[in-house]
Design an enzyme around this catalytic site. Structure first.
Site, PDB file in Angstrom:
ATOM      1  N   GLU A  14      -6.493  -6.129  -0.211  1.00 16.64           N
ATOM      2  CA  GLU A  14      -6.301  -6.383  -1.551  1.00 16.64           C
ATOM      3  C   GLU A  14      -5.942  -8.052  -1.877  1.00 16.64           C
ATOM      4  O   GLU A  14      -6.126  -8.827  -0.689  1.00 16.64           O
ATOM      5  CB  GLU A  14      -4.555  -6.021  -1.288  1.00 16.64           C
ATOM      6  CG  GLU A  14      -4.302  -6.642  -2.988  1.00 16.64           C
ATOM      7  CD  GLU A  14      -2.357  -6.231  -2.564  1.00 16.64           C
ATOM      8  OE1 GLU A  14      -1.990  -4.524  -1.989  1.00 16.64           O
ATOM      9  OE2 GLU A  14      -1.750  -6.700  -3.651  1.00 16.64           O
ATOM     10  N   LYS A  65       7.611  -4.493  -1.630  1.00 23.15           N
ATOM     11  CA  LYS A  65       5.528  -3.655  -1.481  1.00 23.15           C
ATOM     12  C   LYS A  65       5.308  -4.782  -0.836  1.00 23.15           C
ATOM     13  O   LYS A  65       4.980  -5.587  -0.680  1.00 23.15           O
ATOM     14  CB  LYS A  65       5.327  -2.691  -2.694  1.00 23.15           C
ATOM     15  CG  LYS A  65       4.030  -2.305  -2.338  1.00 23.15           C
ATOM     16  CD  LYS A  65       2.529  -3.485  -2.674  1.00 23.15           C
ATOM     17  CE  LYS A  65       1.171  -2.458  -3.024  1.00 23.15           C
ATOM     18  NZ  LYS A  65       0.414  -3.513  -2.946  1.00 23.15           N
ATOM     19  N   ASP A  92       1.303  -0.021  14.848  1.00 22.35           N
ATOM     20  CA  ASP A  92       1.636   1.739  14.163  1.00 22.35           C
ATOM     21  C   ASP A  92       2.067   1.168  12.772  1.00 22.35           C
ATOM     22  O   ASP A  92       3.199   0.865  12.831  1.00 22.35           O
ATOM     23  CB  ASP A  92       1.816   2.857  15.075  1.00 22.35           C
ATOM     24  CG  ASP A  92       2.238   3.450  14.684  1.00 22.35           C
ATOM     25  OD1 ASP A  92       1.998   3.826  13.110  1.00 22.35           O
ATOM     26  OD2 ASP A  92       2.492   4.934  14.626  1.00 22.35           O
ATOM     27  N   HIS A 121      -3.708 -13.766  -9.113  1.00 24.81           N
ATOM     28  CA  HIS A 121      -5.040 -12.838  -8.762  1.00 24.81           C
ATOM     29  C   HIS A 121      -5.843 -13.007  -9.144  1.00 24.81           C
ATOM     30  O   HIS A 121      -6.637 -11.879  -8.982  1.00 24.81           O
ATOM     31  CB  HIS A 121      -4.071 -11.634  -9.464  1.00 24.81           C
ATOM     32  CG  HIS A 121      -2.466 -11.001  -8.069  1.00 24.81           C
ATOM     33  ND1 HIS A 121      -2.139  -9.987  -8.289  1.00 24.81           N
ATOM     34  CD2 HIS A 121      -2.691 -11.304  -7.376  1.00 24.81           C
ATOM     35  CE1 HIS A 121      -1.304  -9.838  -7.121  1.00 24.81           C
ATOM     36  NE2 HIS A 121      -1.230 -10.557  -6.766  1.00 24.81           N
TER      37      HIS A 121
HETATM   38  C1  MEV Z   1       1.436  -6.506  -5.570  1.00 30.96           C
HETATM   39  O1  MEV Z   1       0.574  -6.328  -4.552  1.00 30.96           O
HETATM   40  C2  MEV Z   1       3.158  -7.018  -4.977  1.00 30.96           C
HETATM   41  C3  MEV Z   1       3.482  -7.755  -6.053  1.00 30.96           C
HETATM   42  O2  MEV Z   1       4.152  -6.931  -6.771  1.00 30.96           O
HETATM   43  C4  MEV Z   1       5.186  -7.849  -5.075  1.00 30.96           C
HETATM   44  C5  MEV Z   1       6.182  -8.427  -6.049  1.00 30.96           C
HETATM   45  O3  MEV Z   1       6.082  -7.986  -7.063  1.00 30.96           O
HETATM   46  O4  MEV Z   1       7.190  -8.955  -5.819  1.00 30.96           O
HETATM   47  C6  MEV Z   1       3.155  -9.426  -6.353  1.00 30.96           C
END
Ligand code: MEV
Length: 428
Positions: A76, A262, A278, A378
């Site tokens: 990523e 995430k 793992d 990003h």
């Molecule tokens: C993207 O990989 C992860 C985010 O969506 C986490 C978040 O929204 O806190 C940027």
């Protein structure tokens, strides 16, 4: 000869003869210094190649007074930049501080209870049964893994419960410096055989570790000054207040918590993978620790002390069942390299590093979300990934990324291909 009986070379020949692999595919699958075929083919069944993902280093990670460049394996684009960026802000106020608990991994030994005895009666009988056999169970566990005690590990406790027609024995096994899956399963199976011999008439069902490893957990905290949070158009106080609200929203909304978490795991998983640990185990343990009353591992508050200006304070409290020694860590050359880059940390130190990376990843995501929005940060890496997808190579990559930046809203694969054709035509 069956597919799994062939060696890698012969599997590749077969796939090529079948037409499943073209010449360029065979080149992609050729030997790789980072994970030589001689090693890879003994690690998994039916091996045909390796699957590299980029390895990068998160900078500025100051954890318990040690400065690290943390190896992270991830595909990523923005993850490492996000961690480094937040870590730099945290380092300005002393870095991350961690507390680690490594008490053991649970294992369950389950029998079917066909006796129809009342559960409370059964529970009392099980306590007596265990009390009479405690020492033997410890010996059985020690014999199953004779070197574990000398590494500081071993069986820590055994309890029993009767419920829903099952007899369940719960072991807690300290795996020392290892993650411990093999150790724990070996001991659980040995103890299960012994218990089975003592419980005639009860049908053994299974013996397996639990991935709910609440006793292998780490808490990391960080403080960030308001000044370090400010953007060109938002004060640090406003950013901090909005981060606290964003974290509170994750606690209130299951939809948001999934994404918030995430972001945390973006960082943690990349270190787990790079160090040969793992990822599935860590994911299972981390999510098993959450429920509707606690939707995320991180909390963010504003701390004011006396007349000092406030600080944004973040904490993460998360189970991380990882090790600093063990099968994949020793066999994957890149995992060994990652551990050397980190200065061969102990399992507890590595847990602290991972949790701090998760907290940094979370901070960066929330700061972006509550200020310019996630896409702005990003964009550069996304555009360069789009340029690669369009087929740009070498210097073309920078040129095409720059061309796409002129109009990010229009940036898609078709536009990238059109611009690349134009760049090539202009260059002739
Ligand atoms: C993207 O990989 C992860 C985010 O969506 C986490 C978040 O929204 O806190 C940027």
């Amino acid at each position: 000869m069956k597919f799994y009986e062939r060696d890698t070379e012969s599997r590749l020949r077969l796939l090529a003869a079948e037409g499943s692999l073209a010449t360029q595919d065979l080149e992609l699958l050729s030997d790789c210094a980072a994970l030589p075929r001689a090693v890879a083919e003994h690690l998994i069944e039916n091996q045909i190649g390796v699957f590299p993902v980029p390895l990068g280093l998160a900078e500025h990670m100051l954890v318990d007074g040690h400065a690290y460049r943390v190896p992270m394996a991830t595909e990523e684009p923005s993850v490492i930049a996000a961690v480094s960026n937040a870590a730099q802000r945290v380092a300005r106020s002393g870095g991350f501080h961690t507390q680690v608990l490594r008490e053991g991994i649970p294992a369950q030994i389950v029998f079917l209870d066909h006796s129809h005895t009342r559960e409370d009666v059964q529970a009392t009988q099980m306590q007596e049964f265990l009390a009479a056999r405690q020492d033997t169970i410890t010996c059985v566990a020690d014999d199953a893994h004779p070197t574990l005690r000398s590494h500081g590990g071993g069986l820590r406790s055994v309890t029993a419960q009767a419920h829903d027609g099952f007899l369940e024995f719960d072991l807690l096994i300290d795996p020392g410096e290892a993650m411990g899956a093999n150790i724990v399963n070996t001991i659980a199976q040995a103890v299960a055989r012994y218990l089975g011999s003592q419980l005639p008439g009860h049908e053994p069902l299974m013996a397996i570790l639990s991935n709910a490893t609440a006793q292998q957990r780490v808490r990391a905290s960080a403080e960030i000054t308001m000044q370090s949070l400010a953007t060109s158009d938002m004060s640090g106080e406003t950013v901090a207040r909005r981060i606290v609200e964003a974290a509170r929203f994750a606690q209130c909304s299951g939809l948001r918590a999934a994404t918030h978490n995430k972001g945390v795991m973006n960082g943690i998983n990349a270190v787990v993978l790079a160090t040969g640990n793992d990822t599935r185990n860590v994911g299972a343990a981390a999510y098993a620790d959450l429920d509707d009353s606690r939707r995320t591992w991180t909390t963010w508050t504003i701390r004011t002390e006396g007349r000092k200006p406030g600080l944004l304070r973040g904490t993460i409290d998360i189970p991380l069942p990882i090790g600093s020694v063990g099968a994949a860590i020793s066999t994957l050359p890149m995992a060994g390299l990652a551990m050397r880059l980190l200065g061969q940390p102990s399992a507890s130190q590595l847990m602290g590093i991972m949790a701090s990376v998760g907290l940094a990843s979370n901070l960066s995501a929330m700061r972006a979300l509550v200020t310019r929005g996630i896409q702005a940060g990003h964009m550069k890496l996304q555009l360069s990934s789009l340029a690669m997808m369009a087929g740009a190579q070498g210097r073309e990559l920078d040129d095409l990324t720059a061309a796409l930046r002129h109009n990010p809203a229009q940036a898609n694969l078709t536009e990238a291909r059109r611009l690349l054709t134009q760049l090539r035509a202009d260059g002739e």
